[in-house]
Design an enzyme around this catalytic site. Sequence first.
Site, PDB file in Angstrom:
ATOM      1  N   SER A 270       0.828  -1.188   0.000  1.00 48.68           N
ATOM      2  CA  SER A 270       0.000   0.000   0.000  1.00 48.68           C
ATOM      3  C   SER A 270       0.876   1.256   0.000  1.00 48.68           C
ATOM      4  CB  SER A 270      -0.937  -0.062   1.208  1.00 48.68           C
ATOM      5  OG  SER A 270      -2.065   0.720   1.019  1.00 48.68           O
TER       6      SER A 270
ATOM      7  N   ASP B 111      -8.732  -4.601  -6.135  1.00 44.87           N
ATOM      8  CA  ASP B 111      -8.241  -4.047  -4.879  1.00 44.87           C
ATOM      9  C   ASP B 111      -9.103  -2.840  -4.503  1.00 44.87           C
ATOM     10  OD1 ASP B 111      -6.695  -2.484  -2.968  1.00 44.87           O
ATOM     11  OD2 ASP B 111      -4.975  -3.718  -3.514  1.00 44.87           O
TER      12      ASP B 111
ATOM     13  N   HIS C  11      -7.205  -6.193  -0.709  1.00 42.31           N
ATOM     14  CA  HIS C  11      -6.103  -5.235  -0.748  1.00 42.31           C
ATOM     15  C   HIS C  11      -4.780  -5.959  -0.610  1.00 42.31           C
ATOM     16  CE1 HIS C  11      -3.949  -1.593  -0.480  1.00 42.31           C
ATOM     17  NE2 HIS C  11      -3.812  -1.547   0.830  1.00 42.31           N
TER      18      HIS C  11
END
Length: 517
Positions: free
Chosen positions: A229, A457, A485
């Site tokens: 991320s 995602d 994710h």
Amino acid sequence: MPEARRWRVLALAVLLLGTVTACSGQKGAEPSPGASDRRAAAPTEQAPTPALQPYYGQRPAWSECGDGFECAKVQVPLDYGKPDGERIQISVNRLRTEDQRQRIGAILLNPGGPGASGLNYARAATSVLTPQIRDRFDVIGFDPRGVGESTPIRCLSTERLDDYLSLDNTPDSDAETGALEEGARRFGAGCQATSGKLLPHVGTVNAARDIDVLRAALGEPGLTYLGKSYGTYLGAVYADLFPNRVRALVLDGAVDPALTPIETNLTQAAGFEVAMRAFVEDCFKRASCPFQEHRVESALTQVEDLLRRTDRTPLTNATSDGRQVTEAWAALGVITPLYDKRSWATLRQALTSAFKGDGTELLQLADILIDRRQDGTYSNQTEANMAINCVDGEFPATVAAYRKAADQAADRSPRFGEPVMWSSLPCAFWPASPTPIPAPLDAKGAPPILVVGTERDPATPFRWSKSLAAQLSSGVLLGYDGDGHTAYLTGSNCVNNAVDAYLLTTRPPAKGTHCRS
């Protein structure tokens, strides 16, 4: 792993709602005088300058800190433009591989956020890395500057942070908009009062430079790194600053550095809609599915109606903490399980209760996302997230601009667009000036860098991974036809094997590789 602990681990790797930003600007521009935190003021270095040698030459003083880990502090300058000035400390932990004869090196981890604790993430090593990688690498966790145990940003008391997160972030009156503005101003003022000296220096460039000091302190000639991320952005900035010091970087669930903060928020809001649709379609296959009609649009409308009802009448809260389950809390609760398909059963149960008027489970899920502990206290994740984002990107400076952007986001994402956009409002009044990083990031001269993207995602859309891989001069994209994710260790043997092979050998998968299981 107990359910509550597993959720905490998953929550560490999240991209916090609406507050992660990419940076805009033209690469190659000269910095303004004194802009010591900008990327242009930190050129690629073959060797540290004499003033930085004391930092690069230090060796951590490790001590036992439980569960087989060792902990230490590494010193870095508060301001890299003034390395002889004030110092701050980066907290680090290490889990050494049992067979040092087979050791390749150390792998540094960053779970994202920004603001999530890398120390905690490393302690979940069995859920974060495969046995093959743990057998060959020492696992290194660290809290970036401003985060957790590394000279943390602090802004608001527990009660004030509860109040801020409870604000109506889908305002439909001047009074509600005014309350959001007041809360945003109070947030920034609290950060300035408590952490004002640190605020200008918590940006991603400085965090990347800290990683290079840590790499040297660990005795690693090249960086081996797994970032998820926001951690992909941190890794990409590192590679752009220090391309010749890269060994192997895995950037999973990528952020696109070429987007403005508003473009990032818009795309992220749309990503949550994609994930919500995928959840609904999967739900129809389950006996526990709570929707009245098994039609996608009808189910999505039912969720939207639930959130709008909580805007008028909060759901009940069976805990004793006194909070009302308003729309803001309910929306966070819905979003949290979308990050991991393995947790969709939890969302089905929470929605079943919420449709009956009980918001307790949604509130508990929201607490996981924002790292509110059972005793009612918070980690500094939310405050660090805001502080880092506000100095990394150039945000609109007026409430009117946010109102316009929120309306646009609501068109793309009826359920999540407004909350995502309004959540960045404190950056309009932030007490520290932004120091955005020129984009795109190309990391020219770096060895192959592996970028991993998941098609559905919810937080970092697949197109962001494609864009980052294309921007990096040596970027290689590994795609995954999946939900949730990030991709590594979320259910795909194809992804796991490709990532492991790259980390072990530095050879990436063939270009165009796309995993489907």
